[in-house]
Design a protein around this motif. Structure first.
Motif, PDB file in Angstrom:
ATOM      1  N   ARG A  63      -4.053  -3.843   4.919  1.00 19.77           N
ATOM      2  CA  ARG A  63      -5.269  -3.849   5.736  1.00 19.77           C
ATOM      3  C   ARG A  63      -5.605  -2.425   6.192  1.00 19.77           C
ATOM      4  O   ARG A  63      -6.761  -2.011   6.147  1.00 19.77           O
ATOM      5  N   HIS A  64      -4.570  -1.716   6.589  1.00 21.97           N
ATOM      6  CA  HIS A  64      -4.753  -0.330   7.022  1.00 21.97           C
ATOM      7  C   HIS A  64      -5.355   0.503   5.888  1.00 21.97           C
ATOM      8  O   HIS A  64      -6.306   1.278   6.093  1.00 21.97           O
ATOM      9  N   ALA A  65      -4.833   0.304   4.667  1.00 17.84           N
ATOM     10  CA  ALA A  65      -5.355   1.046   3.513  1.00 17.84           C
ATOM     11  C   ALA A  65      -6.830   0.715   3.287  1.00 17.84           C
ATOM     12  O   ALA A  65      -7.662   1.614   3.069  1.00 17.84           O
ATOM     13  N   LEU A  66      -7.171  -0.570   3.365  1.00 18.18           N
ATOM     14  CA  LEU A  66      -8.566  -0.990   3.123  1.00 18.18           C
ATOM     15  C   LEU A  66      -9.492  -0.461   4.229  1.00 18.18           C
ATOM     16  O   LEU A  66     -10.617  -0.028   3.956  1.00 18.18           O
ATOM     17  N   GLU A  67      -8.991  -0.452   5.476  1.00 16.46           N
ATOM     18  CA  GLU A  67      -9.811   0.082   6.590  1.00 16.46           C
ATOM     19  C   GLU A  67     -10.094   1.568   6.385  1.00 16.46           C
ATOM     20  O   GLU A  67     -11.223   2.031   6.588  1.00 16.46           O
ATOM     21  N   MET A  68      -9.059   2.314   5.983  1.00 16.39           N
ATOM     22  CA  MET A  68      -9.260   3.760   5.788  1.00 16.39           C
ATOM     23  C   MET A  68     -10.221   4.014   4.627  1.00 16.39           C
ATOM     24  O   MET A  68     -11.035   4.937   4.663  1.00 16.39           O
ATOM     25  N   ALA A  69     -10.147   3.174   3.591  1.00 15.56           N
ATOM     26  CA  ALA A  69     -11.073   3.331   2.459  1.00 15.56           C
ATOM     27  C   ALA A  69     -12.499   2.987   2.901  1.00 15.56           C
ATOM     28  O   ALA A  69     -13.459   3.669   2.524  1.00 15.56           O
ATOM     29  N   ALA A  70     -12.614   1.950   3.732  1.00 14.56           N
ATOM     30  CA  ALA A  70     -13.943   1.555   4.219  1.00 14.56           C
ATOM     31  C   ALA A  70     -14.570   2.676   5.049  1.00 14.56           C
ATOM     32  O   ALA A  70     -15.795   2.825   5.106  1.00 14.56           O
ATOM     33  N   ALA A  71     -13.713   3.510   5.642  1.00 11.83           N
ATOM     34  CA  ALA A  71     -14.199   4.653   6.429  1.00 11.83           C
ATOM     35  C   ALA A  71     -14.412   5.885   5.540  1.00 11.83           C
ATOM     36  O   ALA A  71     -14.674   6.979   6.045  1.00 11.83           O
ATOM     37  N   GLY A  72     -14.245   5.725   4.239  1.00  9.27           N
ATOM     38  CA  GLY A  72     -14.556   6.819   3.306  1.00  9.27           C
ATOM     39  C   GLY A  72     -13.356   7.505   2.674  1.00  9.27           C
ATOM     40  O   GLY A  72     -13.518   8.417   1.862  1.00  9.27           O
ATOM     41  N   GLY A  73     -12.121   7.085   3.019  1.00  7.23           N
ATOM     42  CA  GLY A  73     -10.930   7.760   2.483  1.00  7.23           C
ATOM     43  C   GLY A  73     -10.656   7.439   1.014  1.00  7.23           C
ATOM     44  O   GLY A  73     -11.057   6.383   0.526  1.00  7.23           O
ATOM     45  N   ARG A  74      -9.995   8.410   0.348  1.00 11.81           N
ATOM     46  CA  ARG A  74      -9.456   8.116  -1.000  1.00 11.81           C
ATOM     47  C   ARG A  74      -7.984   7.772  -0.792  1.00 11.81           C
ATOM     48  O   ARG A  74      -7.134   8.659  -0.703  1.00 11.81           O
ATOM     49  N   VAL A  75      -7.719   6.483  -0.674  1.00 14.93           N
ATOM     50  CA  VAL A  75      -6.406   6.016  -0.247  1.00 14.93           C
ATOM     51  C   VAL A  75      -5.574   5.612  -1.459  1.00 14.93           C
ATOM     52  O   VAL A  75      -6.059   4.891  -2.333  1.00 14.93           O
ATOM     53  N   VAL A  76      -4.337   6.099  -1.515  1.00 15.94           N
ATOM     54  CA  VAL A  76      -3.412   5.676  -2.568  1.00 15.94           C
ATOM     55  C   VAL A  76      -2.281   4.881  -1.922  1.00 15.94           C
ATOM     56  O   VAL A  76      -1.657   5.338  -0.964  1.00 15.94           O
ATOM     57  N   VAL A  77      -2.067   3.673  -2.421  1.00 17.54           N
ATOM     58  CA  VAL A  77      -0.965   2.835  -1.953  1.00 17.54           C
ATOM     59  C   VAL A  77       0.147   2.945  -2.989  1.00 17.54           C
ATOM     60  O   VAL A  77      -0.081   2.705  -4.173  1.00 17.54           O
ATOM     61  N   VAL A  78       1.345   3.339  -2.542  1.00 19.73           N
ATOM     62  CA  VAL A  78       2.437   3.549  -3.501  1.00 19.73           C
ATOM     63  C   VAL A  78       3.466   2.409  -3.475  1.00 19.73           C
ATOM     64  O   VAL A  78       3.790   1.864  -2.423  1.00 19.73           O
ATOM     65  N   SER A  79       3.953   2.072  -4.664  1.00 20.72           N
ATOM     66  CA  SER A  79       5.092   1.166  -4.837  1.00 20.72           C
ATOM     67  C   SER A  79       6.076   1.883  -5.733  1.00 20.72           C
ATOM     68  O   SER A  79       5.706   2.809  -6.453  1.00 20.72           O
ATOM     69  N   SER A  80       7.322   1.410  -5.776  1.00 22.39           N
ATOM     70  CA  SER A  80       8.214   1.928  -6.812  1.00 22.39           C
ATOM     71  C   SER A  80       7.945   1.126  -8.091  1.00 22.39           C
ATOM     72  O   SER A  80       7.297   0.073  -8.047  1.00 22.39           O
ATOM     73  N   GLY A  81       8.402   1.618  -9.213  1.00 18.71           N
ATOM     74  CA  GLY A  81       8.226   0.885 -10.463  1.00 18.71           C
ATOM     75  C   GLY A  81       6.775   0.653 -10.780  1.00 18.71           C
ATOM     76  O   GLY A  81       5.970   1.589 -10.801  1.00 18.71           O
TER      77      GLY A  81
END
Ligand code: SAH
Length: 248
Positions: A63-81
């Motif tokens: 949700r935090h990632a989506l909120e920051m993107a909605a505010a204009g950010g280029r957000v990268v969510v990282v996972s391993s593998g």
């Protein structure tokens, strides 16, 4: 909406296994979001904010990632593998589906990575060369009875099997039970691979017959691969090669 969410896989640990596409996404990010040890793999730089959070808060993090993107950010969510294998991509889509309608206008992409199962299989030979299935042995998000049912049916169908999250420190009894079920269902000495910290300097591979496997051989940095009845071992001066023939 101009922001984006890119959900990436960092591979099993070796930086050479991070894809160029994922590298580019990280180079263009304004924000990186993820579990603490994965965010630690991203080099800090000017203009990039790192948001590391604890395990088990996947939906909040999404949700935090989506909120920051909605505010204009280029957000990268990282996972391993790979981010689609027991990881963040599904969590982000769960948050998207349940969230404000406006989020659906965001540019959301998933960039694949090398999942632990494939890195482990490659390190040992080709144990997944014929039909196989994969099971997450953690009962955090599903009941143990379902795991046990899937184990039995996969063994009965004679799949090779790849297990993620085989043995947590807090619930080690699950993997004891896994070995019991496999011995009952497979009923022979088929090979089992314990591949720990694959592709990192700590990598250790162990191949033993199922009858000699012990619960302590696995931990949360281990990928466990059980052969099908057709899986074979080749002895070489450089060690054992584990493979499943193309025609099983
Ligand atoms: N999205 C990840 C899996 C996350 S679940 C992926 O695609 O690989 C975490 C589990 O993955 C661990 O408990 C372990 O079973 C496995 N794993 C992750 N990295 C590993 C590595 N380098 N070596 C062995 N197993 C690994």
């Amino acid at each position: 909406m101009t922001g984006s969410v890119t959900i990436v896989g960092l591979g099993p640990g070796n930086e050479a296994m991070v894809t160029p596409e994922v590298r580019d996404a990280l180079a263009q990010a304004t924000d990186v979001v993820g579990y603490i040890p994965y965010v630690a793999r991203v080099a800090p730089r000017e203009g990039l904010t790192l948001h590391a959070s604890d395990n088990r808060v996947e939906i909040d993090r999404s949700r935090h990632a989506l909120e920051m993107a909605a505010a204009g950010g280029r957000v990268v969510v990282v996972s391993s593998g790979d981010p689609g294998v027991f990881a963040m991509a599904s969590a982000v889509f769960e948050a998207l589906e349940a969230g404000p309608r406006g989020w659906r206008g965001l540019d959301i992409r998933v960039l694949p990575g090398i999942t632990a199962m494939l890195a482990a299989a490659a390190a040992a030979g080709a144990p997944l060369g014929h039909d196989f299935c994969t099971i997450n042995l953690s009962d955090n998000l599903k009941p143990w009875a379902l795991i046990e049912k899937r184990l039995r049916l996969a063994a009965e169908a004679d799949f090779a099997m790849a297990f993620y999250n085989p043995r947590s420190a807090s619930r080690p009894e699950g993997f004891v039970r896994t070995l019991e079920v496999l011995r009952e269902a497979c009923g022979d000495a088929r090979p089992i691979l314990f591949a720990r910290a694959v592709s990192t300097p700590d990598q250790v591979l162990k191949i033993v017959p199922l009858t000699e496997a012990t619960p302590e051989m696995a931990d949360m940095r281990t990928m466990v691969i059980v052969g099908s009845s057709a899986t074979r071992i080749i002895e070489t001066p450089r060690g054992l090669i584990l493979y499943t023939p193309r025609s099983a």
